[in-house]
Design a protein around this motif. Structure first.
Motif, PDB file in Angstrom:
ATOM      1  N   THR A   1     -37.249  35.381   5.805  1.00 59.00           N
ATOM      2  CA  THR A   1     -36.743  34.125   5.231  1.00 59.00           C
ATOM      3  C   THR A   1     -37.880  33.304   4.651  1.00 59.00           C
ATOM      4  O   THR A   1     -37.666  32.454   3.778  1.00 59.00           O
ATOM      5  CB  THR A   1     -36.003  33.310   6.319  1.00 59.00           C
TER       6      THR A   1
ATOM      7  N   ALA B   1     -27.468  31.541   4.487  1.00 60.22           N
ATOM      8  CA  ALA B   1     -26.275  32.405   4.495  1.00 60.22           C
ATOM      9  C   ALA B   1     -26.380  33.482   3.428  1.00 60.22           C
ATOM     10  O   ALA B   1     -26.032  34.647   3.665  1.00 60.22           O
ATOM     11  CB  ALA B   1     -25.020  31.561   4.277  1.00 60.22           C
TER      12      ALA B   1
ATOM     13  N   THR C   1     -28.866  36.121   4.527  1.00 62.66           N
ATOM     14  CA  THR C   1     -28.279  36.930   5.595  1.00 62.66           C
ATOM     15  C   THR C   1     -27.261  37.917   5.035  1.00 62.66           C
ATOM     16  O   THR C   1     -27.256  39.102   5.399  1.00 62.66           O
ATOM     17  CB  THR C   1     -27.600  36.022   6.640  1.00 62.66           C
ATOM     18  N   ALA C   2     -26.424  37.442   4.122  1.00 65.70           N
ATOM     19  CA  ALA C   2     -25.435  38.324   3.485  1.00 65.70           C
ATOM     20  C   ALA C   2     -26.130  39.438   2.717  1.00 65.70           C
ATOM     21  O   ALA C   2     -25.723  40.602   2.784  1.00 65.70           O
ATOM     22  CB  ALA C   2     -24.537  37.518   2.549  1.00 65.70           C
TER      23      ALA C   2
ATOM     24  N   LEU D   1     -20.732  40.800   9.408  1.00 66.21           N
ATOM     25  CA  LEU D   1     -21.798  39.806   9.234  1.00 66.21           C
ATOM     26  C   LEU D   1     -21.975  39.466   7.760  1.00 66.21           C
ATOM     27  O   LEU D   1     -22.127  38.292   7.399  1.00 66.21           O
ATOM     28  CB  LEU D   1     -23.108  40.338   9.810  1.00 66.21           C
TER      29      LEU D   1
ATOM     30  N   SER E   1     -21.134  35.743   6.315  1.00 60.58           N
ATOM     31  CA  SER E   1     -22.232  35.027   5.649  1.00 60.58           C
ATOM     32  C   SER E   1     -21.856  34.665   4.216  1.00 60.58           C
ATOM     33  O   SER E   1     -22.200  33.576   3.733  1.00 60.58           O
ATOM     34  CB  SER E   1     -23.499  35.878   5.668  1.00 60.58           C
ATOM     35  N   SER E   2     -21.146  35.553   3.539  1.00 62.59           N
ATOM     36  CA  SER E   2     -20.696  35.280   2.175  1.00 62.59           C
ATOM     37  C   SER E   2     -19.718  34.115   2.147  1.00 62.59           C
ATOM     38  O   SER E   2     -19.777  33.252   1.264  1.00 62.59           O
ATOM     39  CB  SER E   2     -20.043  36.529   1.571  1.00 62.59           C
TER      40      SER E   2
ATOM     41  N   VAL F   1     -19.594  31.695   4.343  1.00 58.85           N
ATOM     42  CA  VAL F   1     -20.380  30.482   4.620  1.00 58.85           C
ATOM     43  C   VAL F   1     -21.082  30.007   3.358  1.00 58.85           C
ATOM     44  O   VAL F   1     -21.140  28.798   3.068  1.00 58.85           O
ATOM     45  CB  VAL F   1     -21.409  30.743   5.743  1.00 58.85           C
ATOM     46  N   LEU F   2     -21.617  30.950   2.581  1.00 55.05           N
ATOM     47  CA  LEU F   2     -22.269  30.598   1.311  1.00 55.05           C
ATOM     48  C   LEU F   2     -21.286  29.914   0.368  1.00 55.05           C
ATOM     49  O   LEU F   2     -21.584  28.859  -0.216  1.00 55.05           O
ATOM     50  CB  LEU F   2     -22.843  31.858   0.660  1.00 55.05           C
TER      51      LEU F   2
END
Length: 287
Positions: A17, A50, A53-54, A91, A95-96, A98-99
């Motif tokens: 990150t 997010a 992570t995705a 996951l 994450s997608s 959340v984005l």
């Protein structure tokens, strides 16, 4: 539970990150000329985390058939079964979502454009199946980070965000070439595409040097169009020294320093850039 979280952390390489997040924060300061409201800052950072992570989850999911064959990845949580394929996919999907939700919380334009980011995150791991320039697809993912920040804050795209996006795109593409040097023989064996597997180690290093030269050009243009001052350009000089050092570590007949060049040096590059952008904006020393 703690062990499972550790496996997920290994899966998404949470330490990486450090590449995207400092540049995203620098983008915020460049576009806003300071800090935005707390809610906008929060949702931008959530979107960046997010999205990354995705991207890693999609990468691990689609690459699983090859990772199982690659000796370098035999101990990865995704390969050993410590994290199951369905868990990786879930996951990636969560994450997608959340984005996309983060984009919705920012403004309508960000929300409408957010699927483009998801699409690029899916295309990248598939890209090595059909193009030697897959590194530029990863670069495109990083290109849209400052663009997305500009849309989130201004509901429009400012020129400095475009130049910073181009700088980030070629920076990431360059060090992704270095990273892929580790798998040059494996990629040839299983039929995966990359600049090293197509053009060889020597030419791949030249590609990376050219991409990082373009990075510096676009960072200069970012400073010009963002009306940044002396401190910013001092930071660029220091950043340039780190990039030169990175390239000195990678030699055609010696690839033993790839991990240092890939992770350590590029981690410093992103942090240095963020630090000097923030310092320049707050001290406001003009040339």
């Amino acid at each position: 539970m703690i062990k499972k979280l550790k496996y997920y952390g290994e899966l998404i390489k949470i330490e990486h990150t450090i590449f995207a997040l400092p540049f995203a924060i620098a983008s915020i300061f460049i576009v806003e000329k300071g800090l935005p409201s707390v809610d906008k800052l929060f949702w931008i950072l959530v979107a960046v985390i997010a999205g990354r992570t995705a991207g890693m989850a999609f990468n691990r999911f689609f690459d699983l058939p090859f990772d199982k064959l690659n000796p370098r990845s035999k101990n990865w949580a995704s390969v050993s079964g410590l994290v199951k394929p369905i868990e990786i996919l879930v996951l990636a999907i969560i994450s997608s979502i959340v984005l996309i939700f983060s984009a919705y919380m920012l403004n309508k334009l960000a929300f409408y454009l957010s699927p483009i980011a998801i699409l690029l995150l899916i295309i990248y791991p598939l890209g090595k199946r059909f193009t030697n320039f897959v590194h530029l697809i990863l670069g495109a993912v990083y290109f849209i980070i400052p663009i997305a920040v500009s849309i989130a804050l201004k509901a429009s795209v400012v020129p400095s965000a475009v130049f910073l996006g181009l700088a980030m795109a070629f920076w990431v593409s360059g060090f992704d070439i270095f990273y892929s040097l580790q798998d040059i023989e494996f990629d040839k064996k299983v039929g995966l595409y990359s600049i090293p597997s197509k053009f060889g180690i020597k030419n791949a290093i030249l590609f990376a040097r050219f991409f990082h030269f373009l990075t510096l050009i676009f960072l200069i243009l970012t400073g010009i169009y963002a009306d940044l001052g002396l401190i910013y350009y001092i930071g660029l000089f220091i950043l340039t020294l780190f990039l030169v050092y990175e390239h000195s570590l990678i030699k055609e007949n010696d690839l033993s320093n790839i991990n240092v060049a890939f992770f350590t040096i590029n981690g410093y590059v992103s942090i240095i850039y963020m630090f000097f952008v923030i310092l320049d904006i707050y001290l406001n020393w003009r040339l």
